[in-house]
Scaffold this motif. Structure first.
Motif, short mmCIF file in Angstrom:
data_model
loop_
_atom_site.label_atom_id
_atom_site.label_comp_id
_atom_site.label_asym_id
_atom_site.label_seq_id
_atom_site.Cartn_x
_atom_site.Cartn_y
_atom_site.Cartn_z
N ILE A 118 0.87 -1.17 0.00
CA ILE A 118 0.00 0.00 0.00
C ILE A 118 0.91 1.22 0.00
O ILE A 118 2.13 1.09 0.13
N GLU A 119 0.33 2.39 -0.17
CA GLU A 119 1.12 3.61 -0.14
C GLU A 119 1.76 3.76 1.24
O GLU A 119 1.08 3.87 2.25
N GLY A 120 3.08 3.70 1.28
CA GLY A 120 3.78 3.91 2.53
C GLY A 120 4.23 2.67 3.26
O GLY A 120 4.91 2.77 4.29
N GLY A 121 3.86 1.48 2.79
CA GLY A 121 4.31 0.29 3.50
C GLY A 121 3.67 -0.99 3.02
O GLY A 121 3.19 -1.10 1.89
N LEU A 122 3.64 -2.00 3.91
CA LEU A 122 3.12 -3.32 3.59
C LEU A 122 2.06 -3.74 4.61
O LEU A 122 2.22 -3.52 5.81
N VAL A 123 0.99 -4.34 4.10
CA VAL A 123 -0.06 -4.90 4.95
C VAL A 123 0.20 -6.38 5.14
O VAL A 123 0.52 -7.09 4.19
N PHE A 124 0.08 -6.84 6.37
CA PHE A 124 0.30 -8.23 6.74
C PHE A 124 -1.08 -8.80 7.07
O PHE A 124 -1.57 -8.64 8.18
#
Length: 301
Positions: A156-162
């Motif tokens: 996602i914008e700005g990082g990773l979803v776990f």
């Protein structure tokens, strides 16, 4: 308040190991909760009672067991329970990459964020950028507290979803409901499609919606604190489930109503003065009694 990590993990990406930290992505603590009290206003304390003796069992005398047959249990000691959890691993192993929409949301369970730990910034950014460019997400395996998990890692914008996933045996099949497949006419289909297109948006914007039920409950709590009587709302009348309707006429009316509403909204927006920030709710001035009326999230035993 600074975010606190739940665990330190190592994300295995081919021969690359990415040190990451796990964080919660959702907050259920904002839910309005009520405490159980006696009529004199004192809190009630939860106790466990033996079905056999009907006596209260203190926590230090409790043991855990697994019911393998009706009322037949095998008992596990604390050391044995700890041994069962020793299979937990800090390694999250990526096993495949699938299209971003290749996972049915029905398998979504708990949602977390992962952020790079020390020396993990560059490989973390590389993995996120590569998945975003290819339009794919990662499927990975992870073991924690005596249970295996499958997870989806998506950019996602700005990082990773776990995204923790459910296994196949944890999701019931809709076939169990025996939903009847009823034929529809071309006219009904055309109108339904028009209605969908009329109300379509590019994406779901959560900030455009409010938890109206929560606001209603909080307003009632504020009124109660102020010593006002809470008046029950009149029940909403629901049409009989067996009512026969003209589907085409209903769709046409929905389309015309939607168009009028959209036109009215545009006219109102054109005439309306510049929006001012909303005034703070009067209930913001809560006393200690007000805060106590909305209990904090209880800690797990």
């Amino acid at each position: 308040m600074a975010a606190r990590s739940l665990a330190s993990l190592s994300l295995s990406f081919g021969l690359v190991s990415i040190p990451v930290k796990l964080y919660t992505a959702t907050d259920s603590g904002s839910t309005v909760r009520f405490n159980l009290l006696s009529k004199d206003g004192s809190r009630l304390k939860q106790q466990y009672v033996s079905e056999k003796t009907r006596e209260v069992v203190p926590r230090e005398e409790m043991v855990k067991g697994y019911e393998f047959e009706k009322d037949q249990f095998v008992i596990f000691s604390p050391d044995e329970l700890k041994a069962l959890e020793e299979g937990a691993s800090h390694i999250v192993e990526i096993v495949s990459f699938v299209p971003e929409k290749g996972v049915d949301p029905i398998y979504y369970d708990k949602t977390y964020y992962i952020a790079p730990d020390k020396r993990g910034g560059k490989p973390y950014s590389l993995l996120r950028a590569a998945m975003a460019k290819t339009g794919r997400c990662a499927i990975a395996k992870w073991a924690s507290k005596g249970k295996s998990h499958m997870v989806q890692i998506r950019p996602i914008e700005g990082g990773l979803v776990f995204q923790q996933l459910l296994f196949a045996d944890e999701v019931r099949s809709i076939d169990e409901l025996h939903v009847e497949d009823v034929a529809v006419s071309d006219a009904e289909m055309k109108l339904a499609v028009q209605l969908i297109e009329q109300a379509s948006e590019d994406h779901y914007d959560a900030s455009q919606y409010r938890d109206e039920e929560k606001e209603r409950v909080l307003a009632a709590i504020d009124a109660k604190i102020a010593g006002k009587e809470i008046i029950s709302q009149e029940p909403v009348e629901i049409s009989p489930s067996g009512q026969v309707i003209d589907l085409v006429e209903a769709l046409k009316k929905s389309l015309s109503t939607g168009k009028r509403s959209a036109a009215a909204s545009k006219t109102a927006a054109a005439k309306a003065p510049a929006a001012e920030p909303p005034a703070p709710r009067k209930s913001a001035k809560r006393t200690t009694a007000s805060v106590a009326a909305i209990p904090k999230r209880a800690k797990k035993a």
